[in-house]
Write a protein that holds these residues in place. Structure first.
Motif, PDB file in Angstrom:
ATOM      1  N   ILE A   1      43.650  38.102  52.742  1.00  0.00           N
ATOM      2  CA  ILE A   1      44.500  37.467  51.734  1.00  0.00           C
ATOM      3  C   ILE A   1      43.641  36.824  50.641  1.00  0.00           C
ATOM      4  N   SER A   2      43.965  37.143  49.405  1.00  0.00           N
ATOM      5  CA  SER A   2      43.364  36.492  48.238  1.00  0.00           C
ATOM      6  C   SER A   2      44.510  36.067  47.340  1.00  0.00           C
TER       7      SER A   2
ATOM      8  N   LEU B   1      53.513  35.676  33.174  1.00  0.00           N
ATOM      9  CA  LEU B   1      53.644  36.967  33.851  1.00  0.00           C
ATOM     10  C   LEU B   1      52.657  37.991  33.304  1.00  0.00           C
ATOM     11  N   GLU B   2      52.422  37.955  31.997  1.00  0.00           N
ATOM     12  CA  GLU B   2      51.438  38.878  31.411  1.00  0.00           C
ATOM     13  C   GLU B   2      50.042  38.592  31.958  1.00  0.00           C
ATOM     14  N   ASP B   3      49.675  37.326  32.062  1.00  0.00           N
ATOM     15  CA  ASP B   3      48.368  36.973  32.628  1.00  0.00           C
ATOM     16  C   ASP B   3      48.292  37.357  34.101  1.00  0.00           C
ATOM     17  N   ALA B   4      49.354  37.118  34.842  1.00  0.00           N
ATOM     18  CA  ALA B   4      49.368  37.482  36.260  1.00  0.00           C
ATOM     19  C   ALA B   4      49.207  38.997  36.416  1.00  0.00           C
ATOM     20  N   TYR B   5      49.864  39.760  35.566  1.00  0.00           N
ATOM     21  CA  TYR B   5      49.743  41.218  35.613  1.00  0.00           C
ATOM     22  C   TYR B   5      48.309  41.652  35.314  1.00  0.00           C
TER      23      TYR B   5
ATOM     24  N   GLN C   1      43.175  43.852  37.244  1.00  0.00           N
ATOM     25  CA  GLN C   1      41.727  43.736  37.394  1.00  0.00           C
ATOM     26  C   GLN C   1      41.338  43.792  38.869  1.00  0.00           C
ATOM     27  N   HIS C   2      42.087  43.099  39.688  1.00  0.00           N
ATOM     28  CA  HIS C   2      41.790  43.074  41.122  1.00  0.00           C
ATOM     29  C   HIS C   2      42.004  44.456  41.760  1.00  0.00           C
TER      30      HIS C   2
ATOM     31  N   ALA D   1      35.110  42.783  43.235  1.00  0.00           N
ATOM     32  CA  ALA D   1      34.657  41.756  42.297  1.00  0.00           C
ATOM     33  C   ALA D   1      35.109  40.348  42.665  1.00  0.00           C
ATOM     34  N   ILE D   2      35.847  40.195  43.772  1.00  0.00           N
ATOM     35  CA  ILE D   2      36.247  38.848  44.184  1.00  0.00           C
ATOM     36  C   ILE D   2      34.988  38.050  44.431  1.00  0.00           C
TER      37      ILE D   2
END
Length: 90
Positions: free
Chosen positions: A27-28, A72-76, A81-82, A88-89
């Motif tokens: 979980i991240s 929501l745009e930032d969360a998307y 990216q993830h 890259a975490i």
């Protein structure tokens, strides 16, 4: 009042997953707060590395406007990216 409830819910969420040894390694999470702009509060971080004692108050560094589309745009963007680079975490 609502901000305190959000903070409690996020803290409880983090603590719950941190105590589940069978799944916590998988979980991240990332947290985006927003008003009339979005701000990455917590970058994608393994749940075991999230400090549950830090403030998750959504009003810190924000006004009282709610422009959810920015959040929501930032969360998307963060999710994409993830998904494209899970290694890259931090």
């Amino acid at each position: 009042m609502l901000a305190e409830l959000v903070e409690t819910a996020v803290t409880d969420f983090v603590e719950w997953f941190q105590t589940r040894s069978s799944i916590r390694a998988n979980i991240s999470l990332a947290i985006v707060t927003f008003d009339n702009y979005a701000k990455e509060h917590t970058p994608i971080t393994p749940i075991v590395d999230v400090e549950p004692t830090r403030s998750f108050n959504p009003l810190v560094d924000h006004g009282k406007v709610t422009e959810i589309s920015n959040g929501l745009e930032d969360a998307y963007r963060i999710a994409q990216q993830h998904l494209n680079h899970p290694e890259a975490i931090r």
